[in-house]
Design a protein around this motif. Structure first.
Motif, PDB file in Angstrom:
ATOM      1  N   ASP A  21       0.871  -1.173   0.000  1.00 55.28           N
ATOM      2  CA  ASP A  21       0.000   0.000   0.000  1.00 55.28           C
ATOM      3  C   ASP A  21       0.903   1.217   0.000  1.00 55.28           C
ATOM      4  O   ASP A  21       1.638   1.446   0.962  1.00 55.28           O
ATOM      5  CB  ASP A  21      -0.899  -0.019   1.236  1.00 55.28           C
ATOM      6  CG  ASP A  21      -1.680   1.280   1.413  1.00 55.28           C
ATOM      7  OD1 ASP A  21      -2.225   1.765   0.421  1.00 55.28           O
ATOM      8  OD2 ASP A  21      -1.725   1.793   2.549  1.00 55.28           O
ATOM      9  N   VAL A  22       0.882   1.988  -1.089  1.00 52.89           N
ATOM     10  CA  VAL A  22       1.768   3.140  -1.226  1.00 52.89           C
ATOM     11  C   VAL A  22       0.952   4.421  -1.216  1.00 52.89           C
ATOM     12  O   VAL A  22      -0.213   4.427  -1.611  1.00 52.89           O
ATOM     13  CB  VAL A  22       2.627   3.058  -2.510  1.00 52.89           C
ATOM     14  CG1 VAL A  22       3.340   1.715  -2.598  1.00 52.89           C
ATOM     15  CG2 VAL A  22       1.795   3.290  -3.767  1.00 52.89           C
ATOM     16  N   TYR A  72       5.951   4.167  -4.322  1.00 55.43           N
ATOM     17  CA  TYR A  72       5.733   3.270  -5.464  1.00 55.43           C
ATOM     18  C   TYR A  72       7.074   2.804  -6.035  1.00 55.43           C
ATOM     19  O   TYR A  72       7.273   1.613  -6.308  1.00 55.43           O
ATOM     20  CB  TYR A  72       4.911   3.974  -6.540  1.00 55.43           C
ATOM     21  CG  TYR A  72       4.679   3.141  -7.777  1.00 55.43           C
ATOM     22  CD1 TYR A  72       3.611   2.245  -7.847  1.00 55.43           C
ATOM     23  CD2 TYR A  72       5.540   3.225  -8.870  1.00 55.43           C
ATOM     24  CE1 TYR A  72       3.409   1.455  -8.979  1.00 55.43           C
ATOM     25  CE2 TYR A  72       5.352   2.448  -9.999  1.00 55.43           C
ATOM     26  CZ  TYR A  72       4.282   1.563 -10.045  1.00 55.43           C
ATOM     27  OH  TYR A  72       4.092   0.778 -11.166  1.00 55.43           O
ATOM     28  N   PHE A 107      -2.427   2.041  -4.666  1.00 54.48           N
ATOM     29  CA  PHE A 107      -1.990   3.436  -4.510  1.00 54.48           C
ATOM     30  C   PHE A 107      -3.062   4.212  -3.754  1.00 54.48           C
ATOM     31  O   PHE A 107      -4.143   4.466  -4.269  1.00 54.48           O
ATOM     32  CB  PHE A 107      -1.750   4.074  -5.878  1.00 54.48           C
ATOM     33  CG  PHE A 107      -0.765   5.221  -5.864  1.00 54.48           C
ATOM     34  CD1 PHE A 107      -0.814   6.219  -4.893  1.00 54.48           C
ATOM     35  CD2 PHE A 107       0.224   5.325  -6.844  1.00 54.48           C
ATOM     36  CE1 PHE A 107       0.092   7.260  -4.881  1.00 54.48           C
ATOM     37  CE2 PHE A 107       1.135   6.374  -6.852  1.00 54.48           C
ATOM     38  CZ  PHE A 107       1.074   7.338  -5.870  1.00 54.48           C
ATOM     39  N   LYS A 145      -2.641  12.643  -4.762  1.00 56.62           N
ATOM     40  CA  LYS A 145      -1.868  12.076  -5.869  1.00 56.62           C
ATOM     41  C   LYS A 145      -1.728  13.110  -6.984  1.00 56.62           C
ATOM     42  O   LYS A 145      -2.701  13.742  -7.391  1.00 56.62           O
ATOM     43  CB  LYS A 145      -2.554  10.830  -6.428  1.00 56.62           C
ATOM     44  CG  LYS A 145      -2.889   9.760  -5.402  1.00 56.62           C
ATOM     45  CD  LYS A 145      -3.650   8.613  -6.055  1.00 56.62           C
ATOM     46  CE  LYS A 145      -4.254   7.669  -5.047  1.00 56.62           C
ATOM     47  NZ  LYS A 145      -5.397   8.264  -4.294  1.00 56.62           N
ATOM     48  N   GLU A 159       2.424  11.194 -10.578  1.00 60.98           N
ATOM     49  CA  GLU A 159       2.374   9.932  -9.836  1.00 60.98           C
ATOM     50  C   GLU A 159       1.378   8.971 -10.472  1.00 60.98           C
ATOM     51  O   GLU A 159       1.630   7.759 -10.546  1.00 60.98           O
ATOM     52  CB  GLU A 159       2.005  10.201  -8.382  1.00 60.98           C
ATOM     53  CG  GLU A 159       3.108  10.893  -7.587  1.00 60.98           C
ATOM     54  CD  GLU A 159       2.674  11.302  -6.195  1.00 60.98           C
ATOM     55  OE1 GLU A 159       3.506  11.268  -5.280  1.00 60.98           O
ATOM     56  OE2 GLU A 159       1.484  11.665  -6.026  1.00 60.98           O
ATOM     57  N   ALA A 163       2.420   5.186 -12.027  1.00 60.16           N
ATOM     58  CA  ALA A 163       1.814   3.919 -11.630  1.00 60.16           C
ATOM     59  C   ALA A 163       1.086   3.248 -12.789  1.00 60.16           C
ATOM     60  O   ALA A 163       1.136   2.019 -12.927  1.00 60.16           O
ATOM     61  CB  ALA A 163       0.862   4.152 -10.459  1.00 60.16           C
ATOM     62  N   ILE A 186      -0.242  -1.275 -11.856  1.00 59.81           N
ATOM     63  CA  ILE A 186      -0.887  -0.971 -10.582  1.00 59.81           C
ATOM     64  C   ILE A 186      -2.095  -1.882 -10.410  1.00 59.81           C
ATOM     65  O   ILE A 186      -2.787  -2.207 -11.377  1.00 59.81           O
ATOM     66  CB  ILE A 186      -1.313   0.517 -10.528  1.00 59.81           C
ATOM     67  CG1 ILE A 186      -1.697   0.941  -9.094  1.00 59.81           C
ATOM     68  CG2 ILE A 186      -2.434   0.816 -11.506  1.00 59.81           C
ATOM     69  CD1 ILE A 186      -0.533   1.072  -8.163  1.00 59.81           C
ATOM     70  N   PHE A 234      -6.053   2.147  -7.853  1.00 63.07           N
ATOM     71  CA  PHE A 234      -5.954   3.420  -7.161  1.00 63.07           C
ATOM     72  C   PHE A 234      -7.121   3.507  -6.181  1.00 63.07           C
ATOM     73  O   PHE A 234      -8.262   3.221  -6.555  1.00 63.07           O
ATOM     74  CB  PHE A 234      -6.056   4.596  -8.135  1.00 63.07           C
ATOM     75  CG  PHE A 234      -4.905   4.734  -9.092  1.00 63.07           C
ATOM     76  CD1 PHE A 234      -3.797   5.507  -8.764  1.00 63.07           C
ATOM     77  CD2 PHE A 234      -4.938   4.109 -10.331  1.00 63.07           C
ATOM     78  CE1 PHE A 234      -2.744   5.648  -9.651  1.00 63.07           C
ATOM     79  CE2 PHE A 234      -3.884   4.240 -11.227  1.00 63.07           C
ATOM     80  CZ  PHE A 234      -2.780   5.010 -10.884  1.00 63.07           C
TER      81      PHE A 234
END
Length: 422
Positions: free
Chosen positions: A79-80, A86, A101, A106, A110, A114, A119, A122
């Motif tokens: 979990d970023v 990331y 993410f 954000k 970014e 991703a 990814i 989000f």
């Protein structure tokens, strides 16, 4: 459970005596136990057995590459909350399909990073972010998988600075508006709706707030499916607390948390994502520090350490408690006296504990701050031009420096002086 225990009167990290690390690396220094990190991950996974799930380690708790590599090797996702996190996750070998993410701010850069790097989803925090993500995804000829973070207005009964699920908090959209926002998302060509996200706070010591929040998510899942959305993932966040004070009653166990998940959302057939950070890393690390002076004051004594608030800011920032124990085991039933445990930084706030009962200690003695593996090193700084605290990872009878203490030459070399000065 952790792997920091006294053996023959000396505190060890797994099979390594802490004085050995202090002698080789110096102090202050963070020390992590690989066995404890592994065990905590496995306990959480066992708690969700029988349900499709992914445990995404909350990197904001501890983002050291060695720790991330270990977590990834166990099967954890990440979990970023930033482009930097990331990049760290990818550098540790975690594939994009296991990276979620999160975060309220954000940037478009970014988002593109991703999307292009891969990814899982989000976790979208607002309508403006949703529109920006759609624009970026369409510009790249891609679709962004999303879960929308809903704010269930549930009091997590935790410290005000780490509560995230009440209506006055900055996180998520009001759950009452969720159906409208999901309808908006479904109409965007660059967006693919995959699930719902909720996270109500950190260091929760009761299960009732989770039960209330997850029950609201279950109701929303049924409503969104009735609206035609393919809700197949539920991101339930993290937040389960750890016992910072060993003398106190311990928070609920991951098994009990898993039962709440089963009871509230287990019937929905969704893949469950959880994002523990503190529970995995907190008790897996200690901060090792050395006494500089014992100062006799007016009505109180001060134990001055070489560790400071720039190394461990939680007590100054959150009034947080950390158990502080001597590395050399004191005699059972020996004398204790109250001392203020402080650092050398020029701030009154550079205080770790007030009137803490400790055995007699003096210059050169080593102390360990327990439960410092989460939100310790990641929040450290070079305030007062103090070198950034190093990190060590222990596995069995071996240890390695996984972030070195920078030299003063390295610190000074980051600055530049314009030619037009002097």
């Amino acid at each position: 459970m952790d792997h920091f225990n006294y053996r023959n009167g000396i505190l060890h990290a797994e099979d390594v005596p802490l004085p050995e690390i202090a002698a080789e690396v110096g102090t202050p220094v963070y020390v992590y136990s690989a066995a404890t990190l592994t065990r905590h991950y496995e306990v959480f996974s066992e708690a969700l057995a029988g349900m499709p799930h992914l445990i995404c380690f909350a990197m904001k708790a501890n983002s050291n590459l060695a720790v991330l590599k270990l977590m990834g090797s166990l099967g954890a996702g990440m979990d970023v909350v930033s482009g930097g996190e990331y990049r760290r996750a990818k550098a540790a070998g975690v594939p994009g399909e296991r990276i979620v993410f999160s975060g309220v701010g954000k940037t478009r850069e970014e988002m593109a990073l991703a999307l292009e790097g891969g990814i899982r989803q989000f976790n979208v925090e607002s309508e403006p972010e949703l529109l920006a993500l759609d624009e970026v995804a369409r510009g790249l000829g891609l679709r962004a998988p999303i879960a929308i973070r809903v704010n269930p207005d549930v009091d997590a009964k935790t410290h005000a600075k780490i509560a995230t699920g009440k209506s006055e908090n900055k996180f998520g959209i009001p759950i009452a508006r969720a159906r409208d926002v999901y309808a908006e998302a479904a109409a965007l060509k660059g967006i693919e709706v995959v699930g719902i996200d909720v996270h109500i706070g950190s260091q929760l010591t009761e299960l009732e707030p989770f039960e209330r929040a997850f029950s609201k998510v279950a109701e929303l899942t049924l409503a969104l499916r009735a609206d035609g959305h393919d809700i197949r993932r539920l991101d339930l966040g993290g937040g389960l607390g750890i016992p910072y004070r060993r003398a106190n009653t311990a928070p609920p166990l991951p098994f009990d948390y898993g039962e709440v998940v089963r009871r509230t959302v287990g019937h929905l057939g969704c893949e469950i994502e959880i994002e523990p950070g503190r529970l995995i890393a907190g008790n897996a690390g200690i901060l090792l520090s050395r006494v500089l002076y014992l100062k006799k004051g007016e009505g109180r004594d001060f134990l001055i350490l070489d560790g400071a608030m720039n190394d461990l800011v939680r007590p100054a920032m959150y009034e947080a408690w950390h158990d502080i124990v001597p590395v050399i085991e004191p005699a059972a039933g020996g004398p204790l006296a109250p001392v203020d445990v402080v650092g050398p930084v020029c701030e009154t706030g550079d205080t770790f504990a007030r009137a803490r009962d400790l055995p007699p200690l003096g210059p050169g003695d080593l102390l360990a701050f327990r439960s410092a593996g989460a939100y310790g090193a990641v929040m450290a700084s070079e305030y007062n031009s103090r070198p950034l605290v190093p990190e060590v990872l222990v596995s069995g009878d071996q240890f390695a420096v996984v972030r070195a203490r920078p030299s003063f030459e390295e610190m000074l070399g980051r600055d530049t002086i314009p030619e037009w000065i002097g």
